[in-house]
Write an enzyme that holds these catalytic residues in place. Structure first.
Site, PDB file in Angstrom:
ATOM      1  N   CYS A 155      -2.655   5.428   0.868  1.00 60.30           N
ATOM      2  CA  CYS A 155      -1.873   6.246   1.793  1.00 60.30           C
ATOM      3  C   CYS A 155      -2.194   7.712   1.558  1.00 60.30           C
ATOM      4  O   CYS A 155      -2.275   8.166   0.409  1.00 60.30           O
ATOM      5  CB  CYS A 155      -0.382   6.001   1.583  1.00 60.30           C
ATOM      6  SG  CYS A 155       0.080   4.260   1.689  1.00 60.30           S
ATOM      7  N   SER A 182      -2.093   3.337  -3.743  1.00 60.55           N
ATOM      8  CA  SER A 182      -2.336   4.717  -4.132  1.00 60.55           C
ATOM      9  C   SER A 182      -1.791   5.573  -3.010  1.00 60.55           C
ATOM     10  O   SER A 182      -1.901   5.209  -1.831  1.00 60.55           O
ATOM     11  CB  SER A 182      -3.828   5.002  -4.296  1.00 60.55           C
ATOM     12  OG  SER A 182      -4.384   4.208  -5.309  1.00 60.55           O
ATOM     13  N   CYS A 183      -1.187   6.702  -3.342  1.00 57.42           N
ATOM     14  CA  CYS A 183      -0.664   7.621  -2.327  1.00 57.42           C
ATOM     15  C   CYS A 183      -0.954   9.036  -2.795  1.00 57.42           C
ATOM     16  O   CYS A 183      -0.543   9.421  -3.894  1.00 57.42           O
ATOM     17  CB  CYS A 183       0.840   7.407  -2.139  1.00 57.42           C
ATOM     18  SG  CYS A 183       1.527   8.388  -0.774  1.00 57.42           S
ATOM     19  N   VAL A 184      -1.681   9.776  -1.983  1.00 54.61           N
ATOM     20  CA  VAL A 184      -2.081  11.128  -2.359  1.00 54.61           C
ATOM     21  C   VAL A 184      -1.811  12.116  -1.231  1.00 54.61           C
ATOM     22  O   VAL A 184      -1.765  11.738  -0.060  1.00 54.61           O
ATOM     23  CB  VAL A 184      -3.583  11.177  -2.743  1.00 54.61           C
ATOM     24  CG1 VAL A 184      -3.861  10.323  -3.965  1.00 54.61           C
ATOM     25  CG2 VAL A 184      -4.463  10.757  -1.586  1.00 54.61           C
ATOM     26  N   LEU A 189      -0.987  11.590   2.646  1.00 53.88           N
ATOM     27  CA  LEU A 189       0.077  12.392   3.233  1.00 53.88           C
ATOM     28  C   LEU A 189      -0.385  13.837   3.363  1.00 53.88           C
ATOM     29  O   LEU A 189      -1.046  14.367   2.467  1.00 53.88           O
ATOM     30  CB  LEU A 189       1.344  12.343   2.368  1.00 53.88           C
ATOM     31  CG  LEU A 189       1.987  10.979   2.153  1.00 53.88           C
ATOM     32  CD1 LEU A 189       3.204  11.106   1.244  1.00 53.88           C
ATOM     33  CD2 LEU A 189       2.367  10.351   3.480  1.00 53.88           C
TER      34      LEU A 189
END
Length: 124
Positions: A77, A103-105, A79
């Site tokens: 993901c 994973s979210c960055v 952002l």
């Protein structure tokens, strides 16, 4: 054999790529920004609305490939603003109930001014 996946229920690729590829029992989607496939552009304005559309786009691609949200193994993901993390998670959690690896960055910028983008790897 590598199979190309396409559905009119998700936005067409806006560059030289495809919505997804299926190979060796796995499905790899391209990142989905919140383009409304009926409008051909982003119409949602809030992170919640945009996350909802990105999730709907992913769901449509998975279904076109004979897969589903319950078969997602990993998500990545992106952002535009990590300050949107909690609001994004609330929408994300409604769709990815199997709690895949993730994973979210935060990124500097996303295509078409999107606030979020989601890509997945799923069991085909």
């Amino acid at each position: 054999m590598i199979e190309t996946i396409h559905t009119d229920n998700a936005p067409a690729a806006i560059g030289p790529y495809t919505q997804a590829k299926k190979v060796a029992g796995l499905l790899f989607t391209s990142g989905q920004i919140p383009i409304d496939p009926a409008e051909g552009k982003i119409v949602a304005t809030t992170i919640e609305e945009q996350a909802e559309q990105s999730c709907k786009n992913i769901k449509a691609i998975l279904e076109a490939a004979g897969s589903g949200l319950d078969k997602v193994i990993k998500t990545t993901c992106f952002l535009d603003d990590m300050g949107d993390f909690a609001a994004f998670n609330e929408v994300y959690a409604k769709y990815f109930t199997s709690k895949p690896a993730r994973s979210c960055v935060e990124v500097a910028k996303l295509p078409a001014g999107a606030l979020c983008e989601i890509e997945v790897i799923a069991e085909a």
